[in-house]
Design an enzyme around this catalytic site. Structure first.
Site, short mmCIF file in Angstrom:
data_model
loop_
_atom_site.label_atom_id
_atom_site.label_comp_id
_atom_site.label_asym_id
_atom_site.label_seq_id
_atom_site.Cartn_x
_atom_site.Cartn_y
_atom_site.Cartn_z
CG ASP A 111 40.38 16.36 75.65
OD1 ASP A 111 40.06 16.12 76.94
OD2 ASP A 111 41.70 16.14 75.72
CG ASP A 171 42.04 16.49 82.91
OD1 ASP A 171 42.33 15.64 83.84
OD2 ASP A 171 42.89 17.05 82.36
N1 GLY Z 1 42.89 18.33 79.99
C1 GLY Z 1 44.24 18.62 79.80
C2 GLY Z 1 44.63 19.88 80.79
O1 GLY Z 1 44.00 20.17 81.74
O2 GLY Z 1 45.91 20.05 80.63
#
Ligand code: GLY
Length: 394
Positions: A111, A171
Protein backbone atom coordinates in the site's frame (compact mmCIF):
# COMPACT_ATOMS: atom_id res chain seq x y z
CA UNK A 1 -7.29 -9.05 -25.18
CA UNK A 2 -9.69 -11.45 -23.47
CA UNK A 3 -13.36 -11.18 -24.38
CA UNK A 4 -15.12 -9.34 -21.54
CA UNK A 5 -18.83 -8.72 -21.68
CA UNK A 6 -19.87 -5.08 -21.87
CA UNK A 7 -23.41 -4.95 -20.49
CA UNK A 8 -25.95 -2.60 -22.01
CA UNK A 9 -26.77 0.09 -19.47
CA UNK A 10 -30.27 -0.67 -18.25
CA UNK A 11 -30.41 1.26 -15.00
CA UNK A 12 -33.45 3.57 -15.42
CA UNK A 13 -32.00 6.27 -13.15
CA UNK A 14 -28.86 6.55 -15.22
CA UNK A 15 -30.86 6.88 -18.41
CA UNK A 16 -32.44 10.05 -16.94
CA UNK A 17 -30.18 13.05 -17.31
CA UNK A 18 -29.09 14.98 -14.23
CA UNK A 19 -26.64 17.88 -14.14
CA UNK A 20 -24.42 19.07 -11.33
CA UNK A 21 -24.19 22.85 -10.91
CA UNK A 22 -21.15 24.91 -9.97
CA UNK A 23 -23.09 26.22 -6.95
CA UNK A 24 -23.76 22.68 -5.69
CA UNK A 25 -20.07 21.81 -5.99
CA UNK A 26 -18.87 25.01 -4.35
CA UNK A 27 -21.30 24.64 -1.48
CA UNK A 28 -20.17 21.04 -0.92
CA UNK A 29 -16.46 22.00 -1.06
CA UNK A 30 -17.08 24.75 1.46
CA UNK A 31 -18.67 22.20 3.79
CA UNK A 32 -15.59 20.01 3.32
CA UNK A 33 -13.33 22.94 4.21
CA UNK A 34 -15.42 23.70 7.31
CA UNK A 35 -14.95 20.13 8.53
CA UNK A 36 -11.23 20.08 7.69
CA UNK A 37 -10.80 23.30 9.69
CA UNK A 38 -12.50 21.72 12.71
CA UNK A 39 -10.34 18.62 12.32
CA UNK A 40 -7.09 20.58 11.99
CA UNK A 41 -7.42 21.60 15.62
CA UNK A 42 -8.34 18.04 16.62
CA UNK A 43 -5.64 16.05 14.78
CA UNK A 44 -2.95 18.77 14.94
CA UNK A 45 -0.08 17.06 13.07
CA UNK A 46 -1.32 13.52 13.76
CA UNK A 47 -3.68 11.40 11.66
CA UNK A 48 -7.21 10.00 11.75
CA UNK A 49 -7.86 6.29 12.22
CA UNK A 50 -8.86 4.42 9.03
CA UNK A 51 -12.56 4.39 9.95
CA UNK A 52 -14.79 6.21 12.42
CA UNK A 53 -16.77 5.08 15.44
CA UNK A 54 -20.19 6.76 15.40
CA UNK A 55 -18.86 8.93 12.58
CA UNK A 56 -15.93 10.27 14.66
CA UNK A 57 -12.28 9.44 13.96
CA UNK A 58 -9.80 8.79 16.75
CA UNK A 59 -6.31 10.31 16.55
CA UNK A 60 -3.41 8.04 15.57
CA UNK A 61 0.24 8.08 14.49
CA UNK A 62 1.58 7.29 11.03
CA UNK A 63 1.43 3.49 11.06
CA UNK A 64 -1.62 2.54 8.97
CA UNK A 65 -2.05 2.00 5.22
CA UNK A 66 -4.51 4.90 5.20
CA UNK A 67 -2.50 7.82 6.58
CA UNK A 68 -1.73 9.37 3.20
CA UNK A 69 -5.39 10.20 2.54
CA UNK A 70 -5.61 12.80 5.30
CA UNK A 71 -2.46 14.53 4.09
CA UNK A 72 -3.93 14.38 0.59
CA UNK A 73 -7.04 16.17 1.84
CA UNK A 74 -4.83 18.91 3.27
CA UNK A 75 -3.15 19.30 -0.12
CA UNK A 76 -6.52 19.51 -1.84
CA UNK A 77 -7.62 22.11 0.74
CA UNK A 78 -4.41 24.04 0.03
CA UNK A 79 -5.01 23.77 -3.72
CA UNK A 80 -8.55 25.14 -3.28
CA UNK A 81 -7.85 27.94 -0.77
CA UNK A 82 -4.11 28.63 -1.14
CA UNK A 83 -4.17 29.10 2.64
CA UNK A 84 -0.78 28.24 4.16
CA UNK A 85 -2.29 26.68 7.28
CA UNK A 86 -3.04 23.48 5.30
CA UNK A 87 0.40 23.50 3.68
CA UNK A 88 2.10 23.90 7.05
CA UNK A 89 0.54 20.77 8.55
CA UNK A 90 0.81 18.83 5.29
CA UNK A 91 4.54 19.58 5.15
CA UNK A 92 5.04 18.39 8.74
CA UNK A 93 3.27 15.20 7.75
CA UNK A 94 5.48 14.82 4.68
CA UNK A 95 8.51 14.90 7.01
CA UNK A 96 6.80 12.19 9.01
CA UNK A 97 6.29 10.11 5.84
CA UNK A 98 9.97 10.55 5.01
CA UNK A 99 10.88 9.27 8.45
CA UNK A 100 8.48 6.34 8.07
CA UNK A 101 10.02 5.09 4.84
CA UNK A 102 13.60 5.75 5.97
CA UNK A 103 13.08 3.82 9.18
CA UNK A 104 10.88 1.22 7.43
CA UNK A 105 7.97 1.64 9.83
CA UNK A 106 4.99 -0.52 8.79
CA UNK A 107 5.93 -0.65 5.12
CA UNK A 108 6.03 -4.42 4.54
CA UNK A 109 2.97 -4.38 2.24
CA UNK A 110 1.97 -3.05 -1.16
CA UNK A 111 0.00 0.00 0.00
CA UNK A 112 2.93 2.33 -0.54
CA UNK A 113 1.12 4.06 -3.41
CA UNK A 114 -1.91 4.76 -1.22
CA UNK A 115 0.47 6.11 1.42
CA UNK A 116 2.94 8.13 -0.61
CA UNK A 117 0.96 9.40 -3.63
CA UNK A 118 -1.61 11.70 -1.99
CA UNK A 119 0.92 12.80 0.66
CA UNK A 120 4.39 13.04 -0.87
CA UNK A 121 3.87 13.00 -4.66
CA UNK A 122 1.14 15.58 -3.99
CA UNK A 123 3.60 17.68 -1.96
CA UNK A 124 6.01 17.64 -4.88
CA UNK A 125 3.28 18.52 -7.38
CA UNK A 126 1.67 21.21 -5.21
CA UNK A 127 4.71 23.01 -3.80
CA UNK A 128 7.78 21.34 -5.34
CA UNK A 129 8.70 19.64 -2.04
CA UNK A 130 12.08 17.92 -2.47
CA UNK A 131 11.63 15.89 0.71
CA UNK A 132 8.25 14.75 -0.62
CA UNK A 133 9.91 13.68 -3.86
CA UNK A 134 12.69 11.82 -2.05
CA UNK A 135 10.26 10.06 0.28
CA UNK A 136 8.01 9.01 -2.63
CA UNK A 137 11.00 7.67 -4.59
CA UNK A 138 12.11 5.64 -1.56
CA UNK A 139 8.55 4.31 -1.32
CA UNK A 140 8.64 3.32 -5.01
CA UNK A 141 11.93 1.49 -4.37
CA UNK A 142 10.30 -0.35 -1.52
CA UNK A 143 7.21 -1.20 -3.55
CA UNK A 144 9.19 -2.88 -6.31
CA UNK A 145 10.83 -5.21 -3.77
CA UNK A 146 7.43 -6.94 -3.60
CA UNK A 147 7.48 -7.75 -7.31
CA UNK A 148 7.25 -11.43 -8.09
CA UNK A 149 8.86 -12.17 -11.46
CA UNK A 150 7.27 -15.64 -11.36
CA UNK A 151 3.70 -14.65 -12.14
CA UNK A 152 4.59 -10.97 -12.84
CA UNK A 153 2.73 -9.23 -10.03
CA UNK A 154 3.26 -7.21 -6.87
CA UNK A 155 2.50 -9.33 -3.81
CA UNK A 156 -0.07 -7.63 -1.60
CA UNK A 157 0.69 -8.70 1.92
CA UNK A 158 2.64 -11.10 4.06
CA UNK A 159 6.04 -12.76 3.79
CA UNK A 160 7.32 -12.82 0.22
CA UNK A 161 7.23 -16.16 -1.60
CA UNK A 162 5.03 -18.06 0.86
CA UNK A 163 2.40 -19.94 -1.13
CA UNK A 164 -0.46 -18.85 1.13
CA UNK A 165 0.44 -15.19 0.49
CA UNK A 166 1.33 -15.50 -3.20
CA UNK A 167 -1.41 -13.21 -4.44
CA UNK A 168 -2.26 -9.72 -5.57
CA UNK A 169 -5.42 -7.68 -5.11
CA UNK A 170 -7.44 -5.38 -7.34
CA UNK A 171 -6.82 -2.40 -5.01
CA UNK A 172 -3.15 -2.44 -6.04
CA UNK A 173 -4.09 -0.74 -9.32
CA UNK A 174 -4.00 2.46 -7.25
CA UNK A 175 -0.53 1.68 -5.90
CA UNK A 176 1.16 1.47 -9.29
CA UNK A 177 0.75 5.12 -10.41
CA UNK A 178 3.57 5.77 -7.89
CA UNK A 179 5.78 3.59 -10.12
CA UNK A 180 4.88 5.46 -13.32
CA UNK A 181 5.68 8.70 -11.53
CA UNK A 182 9.04 7.27 -10.32
CA UNK A 183 10.03 6.44 -13.90
CA UNK A 184 9.06 9.94 -15.03
CA UNK A 185 11.21 11.46 -12.29
CA UNK A 186 14.28 9.25 -12.55
CA UNK A 187 14.26 8.10 -16.17
CA UNK A 188 14.68 4.53 -14.86
CA UNK A 189 12.40 2.17 -16.72
CA UNK A 190 12.32 -0.53 -14.04
CA UNK A 191 9.40 1.06 -12.15
CA UNK A 192 7.26 1.35 -15.28
CA UNK A 193 8.14 -2.17 -16.38
CA UNK A 194 6.95 -3.60 -13.06
CA UNK A 195 3.83 -1.43 -13.13
CA UNK A 196 3.01 -2.59 -16.68
CA UNK A 197 3.57 -6.25 -15.80
CA UNK A 198 1.49 -6.03 -12.65
CA UNK A 199 -1.29 -4.23 -14.48
CA UNK A 200 -1.36 -6.81 -17.30
CA UNK A 201 -1.49 -9.68 -14.80
CA UNK A 202 -4.38 -7.90 -13.04
CA UNK A 203 -6.33 -7.38 -16.27
CA UNK A 204 -5.84 -11.00 -17.29
CA UNK A 205 -7.01 -12.50 -14.02
CA UNK A 206 -8.93 -10.28 -11.70
CA UNK A 207 -11.72 -9.29 -14.09
CA UNK A 208 -14.21 -12.06 -14.80
CA UNK A 209 -15.74 -12.61 -18.23
CA UNK A 210 -18.96 -10.89 -17.17
CA UNK A 211 -16.93 -7.80 -16.07
CA UNK A 212 -17.44 -8.39 -12.36
CA UNK A 213 -14.22 -8.65 -10.35
CA UNK A 214 -12.38 -10.78 -7.84
CA UNK A 215 -10.91 -8.95 -4.89
CA UNK A 216 -7.73 -11.04 -4.67
CA UNK A 217 -6.02 -13.52 -6.97
CA UNK A 218 -3.55 -16.34 -6.17
CA UNK A 219 -0.69 -17.30 -8.45
CA UNK A 220 1.45 -20.43 -8.46
CA UNK A 221 4.87 -19.56 -6.96
CA UNK A 222 6.65 -22.30 -8.94
CA UNK A 223 5.13 -21.87 -12.39
CA UNK A 224 3.65 -18.36 -12.25
CA UNK A 225 0.32 -19.72 -13.49
CA UNK A 226 -3.00 -18.31 -12.36
CA UNK A 227 -4.48 -20.36 -9.50
CA UNK A 228 -7.76 -18.86 -8.32
CA UNK A 229 -9.67 -15.73 -7.40
CA UNK A 230 -10.83 -15.25 -3.83
CA UNK A 231 -12.17 -12.50 -1.66
CA UNK A 232 -11.11 -10.94 1.60
CA UNK A 233 -13.41 -7.95 1.87
CA UNK A 234 -16.20 -8.89 -0.54
CA UNK A 235 -19.22 -10.98 0.43
CA UNK A 236 -17.98 -14.17 -1.24
CA UNK A 237 -15.37 -15.46 -3.67
CA UNK A 238 -17.90 -15.28 -6.49
CA UNK A 239 -19.48 -11.90 -5.70
CA UNK A 240 -18.17 -8.50 -6.70
CA UNK A 241 -16.99 -6.35 -3.79
CA UNK A 242 -18.19 -2.83 -4.64
CA UNK A 243 -15.00 -1.05 -3.61
CA UNK A 244 -12.92 -3.60 -5.51
CA UNK A 245 -14.95 -2.89 -8.65
CA UNK A 246 -14.43 0.85 -8.04
CA UNK A 247 -10.67 0.37 -7.56
CA UNK A 248 -10.80 -1.43 -10.92
CA UNK A 249 -12.62 1.43 -12.64
CA UNK A 250 -10.29 4.10 -11.29
CA UNK A 251 -7.22 1.88 -11.61
CA UNK A 252 -7.82 1.17 -15.29
CA UNK A 253 -8.52 4.86 -15.97
CA UNK A 254 -5.26 5.83 -14.25
CA UNK A 255 -3.34 3.20 -16.11
CA UNK A 256 -4.75 4.64 -19.34
CA UNK A 257 -3.63 8.08 -18.17
CA UNK A 258 -0.05 6.82 -17.86
CA UNK A 259 0.22 4.35 -20.73
CA UNK A 260 -2.54 5.21 -23.25
CA UNK A 261 -2.84 1.48 -23.78
CA UNK A 262 -5.85 1.05 -26.11
CA UNK A 263 -7.30 -2.08 -24.49
CA UNK A 264 -7.79 -0.18 -21.21
CA UNK A 265 -10.80 1.50 -22.79
CA UNK A 266 -12.74 -1.72 -23.33
CA UNK A 267 -11.95 -3.01 -19.83
CA UNK A 268 -12.94 0.33 -18.33
CA UNK A 269 -16.20 0.32 -20.29
CA UNK A 270 -17.06 -3.21 -19.15
CA UNK A 271 -16.20 -2.58 -15.46
CA UNK A 272 -18.10 0.70 -15.38
CA UNK A 273 -21.27 -0.59 -17.05
CA UNK A 274 -21.34 -3.54 -14.64
CA UNK A 275 -21.05 -1.15 -11.69
CA UNK A 276 -23.65 1.29 -13.01
CA UNK A 277 -26.21 -1.44 -13.66
CA UNK A 278 -26.08 -2.40 -9.99
CA UNK A 279 -26.58 1.04 -8.50
CA UNK A 280 -29.68 1.12 -6.33
CA UNK A 281 -32.42 3.75 -6.21
CA UNK A 282 -30.30 6.47 -4.53
CA UNK A 283 -27.36 5.87 -6.93
CA UNK A 284 -24.89 4.83 -4.20
CA UNK A 285 -23.86 1.18 -4.21
CA UNK A 286 -24.21 -1.38 -1.45
CA UNK A 287 -20.90 -2.66 -0.10
CA UNK A 288 -21.07 -5.68 -2.39
CA UNK A 289 -22.68 -5.45 -5.83
CA UNK A 290 -24.80 -8.57 -5.24
CA UNK A 291 -27.01 -6.58 -2.85
CA UNK A 292 -30.13 -4.69 -3.85
CA UNK A 293 -32.59 -2.34 -2.20
CA UNK A 294 -34.54 -4.33 0.37
CA UNK A 295 -31.63 -6.64 1.24
CA UNK A 296 -31.00 -4.71 4.48
CA UNK A 297 -27.28 -4.31 3.79
CA UNK A 298 -24.92 -1.37 4.27
CA UNK A 299 -23.97 1.08 1.56
CA UNK A 300 -20.34 1.84 0.74
CA UNK A 301 -20.20 5.56 0.02
CA UNK A 302 -16.41 5.34 -0.45
CA UNK A 303 -16.84 3.01 -3.44
CA UNK A 304 -19.10 5.59 -5.08
CA UNK A 305 -16.55 8.38 -4.51
CA UNK A 306 -13.75 6.25 -6.03
CA UNK A 307 -15.89 5.29 -9.04
CA UNK A 308 -16.75 8.95 -9.70
CA UNK A 309 -13.03 9.83 -9.82
CA UNK A 310 -12.41 6.97 -12.25
CA UNK A 311 -15.25 7.98 -14.53
CA UNK A 312 -14.24 11.65 -14.53
CA UNK A 313 -10.64 10.71 -15.29
CA UNK A 314 -11.64 8.54 -18.25
CA UNK A 315 -14.11 11.11 -19.60
CA UNK A 316 -11.06 13.23 -20.50
CA UNK A 317 -9.82 10.67 -23.00
CA UNK A 318 -12.98 9.22 -24.58
CA UNK A 319 -14.17 10.84 -27.82
CA UNK A 320 -17.63 12.45 -27.71
CA UNK A 321 -18.92 9.71 -29.98
CA UNK A 322 -17.83 6.93 -27.61
CA UNK A 323 -20.77 4.69 -26.77
CA UNK A 324 -22.04 5.29 -23.22
CA UNK A 325 -19.76 8.27 -22.58
CA UNK A 326 -22.78 10.48 -21.77
CA UNK A 327 -24.35 7.80 -19.60
CA UNK A 328 -21.12 7.42 -17.65
CA UNK A 329 -21.07 11.17 -17.05
CA UNK A 330 -24.68 10.98 -15.93
CA UNK A 331 -23.86 8.15 -13.53
CA UNK A 332 -21.01 10.22 -12.05
CA UNK A 333 -23.35 13.22 -11.72
CA UNK A 334 -26.03 11.20 -9.99
CA UNK A 335 -23.59 9.54 -7.58
CA UNK A 336 -21.99 12.92 -6.82
CA UNK A 337 -25.34 14.55 -6.08
CA UNK A 338 -26.47 11.66 -3.93
CA UNK A 339 -23.23 11.77 -1.92
CA UNK A 340 -23.66 15.51 -1.41
CA UNK A 341 -27.34 15.29 -0.47
CA UNK A 342 -27.60 11.98 1.35
CA UNK A 343 -24.14 11.00 2.62
CA UNK A 344 -22.23 14.20 3.44
CA UNK A 345 -22.06 14.44 7.22
CA UNK A 346 -23.53 17.75 8.41
CA UNK A 347 -22.62 17.21 12.11
CA UNK A 348 -19.45 19.32 11.95
CA UNK A 349 -18.04 17.95 15.21
CA UNK A 350 -14.37 17.50 16.16
CA UNK A 351 -13.14 14.40 14.31
CA UNK A 352 -16.28 14.01 12.16
CA UNK A 353 -15.97 12.21 8.85
CA UNK A 354 -17.08 13.87 5.63
CA UNK A 355 -18.99 10.92 4.22
CA UNK A 356 -21.22 8.69 6.31
CA UNK A 357 -22.21 5.12 5.46
CA UNK A 358 -19.07 3.38 4.30
CA UNK A 359 -17.86 -0.14 5.02
CA UNK A 360 -14.22 -0.95 5.76
CA UNK A 361 -14.34 -4.69 6.30
CA UNK A 362 -17.66 -6.45 6.74
CA UNK A 363 -16.21 -9.87 7.63
CA UNK A 364 -14.13 -8.49 10.47
CA UNK A 365 -16.85 -6.04 11.54
CA UNK A 366 -14.51 -3.07 11.04
CA UNK A 367 -15.96 0.30 10.12
CA UNK A 368 -19.40 -0.96 9.10
CA UNK A 369 -21.85 1.83 8.28
CA UNK A 370 -19.15 4.30 9.32
CA UNK A 371 -17.04 6.98 7.71
CA UNK A 372 -13.59 6.13 6.41
CA UNK A 373 -10.68 8.34 5.47
CA UNK A 374 -10.27 7.14 1.86
CA UNK A 375 -13.98 7.79 1.28
CA UNK A 376 -13.44 11.33 2.56
CA UNK A 377 -10.35 11.82 0.42
CA UNK A 378 -11.96 10.57 -2.82
CA UNK A 379 -15.15 12.55 -2.11
CA UNK A 380 -13.05 15.71 -1.90
CA UNK A 381 -11.03 14.71 -4.98
CA UNK A 382 -14.27 14.08 -6.90
CA UNK A 383 -15.65 17.50 -5.92
CA UNK A 384 -12.38 19.15 -6.93
CA UNK A 385 -12.51 17.36 -10.28
CA UNK A 386 -15.92 18.95 -10.88
CA UNK A 387 -14.65 22.31 -9.66
CA UNK A 388 -11.63 22.64 -11.93
CA UNK A 389 -9.12 20.93 -14.16
CA UNK A 390 -7.39 19.40 -11.15
CA UNK A 391 -3.70 18.55 -10.84
CA UNK A 392 -3.94 14.77 -10.50
CA UNK A 393 -1.72 13.31 -7.78
CA UNK A 394 -2.06 9.71 -9.04
N1 GLY B 1 -7.32 -1.20 0.07
C1 GLY B 1 -8.07 -1.64 1.17
C2 GLY B 1 -9.49 -1.28 1.12
O1 GLY B 1 -9.99 -0.77 0.13
O2 GLY B 1 -10.15 -1.50 2.13
Amino acid sequence: MRKINVETIKNDNILKNKNVTKEQIEEAINQVITQIDINLAYFKQDFPTPATKDNIYMVMDNTEWTNGFYTGMLWLAYDYTKNDKYKKIAELQVNNFYNRIQKQIEVEHHDLGFLYTPSCVAAYKEVGSEIGKEAALLAADKLITRYQAVGKFIQAWGPLNEESYYRFIIDCMLNIPLLYWATEQTGKNIYKLIADNHFNTSLENVIREDASTYHTFYMNPKTGEAVKGATRQGYSDSSSWARGQAWGIYGVALNYRHTKKAECIEYYHALTNYFINRLPKDDVCYWDLIFKDGDKQYKDSSAAAIAICGILEMQKYLPETYKDKKLHQNAANRMMLSLIENYMNKDFKKGSCLLKHGVYSWHSGKGCDEGNIWGDYFYFEALMRYYKDLKIYW
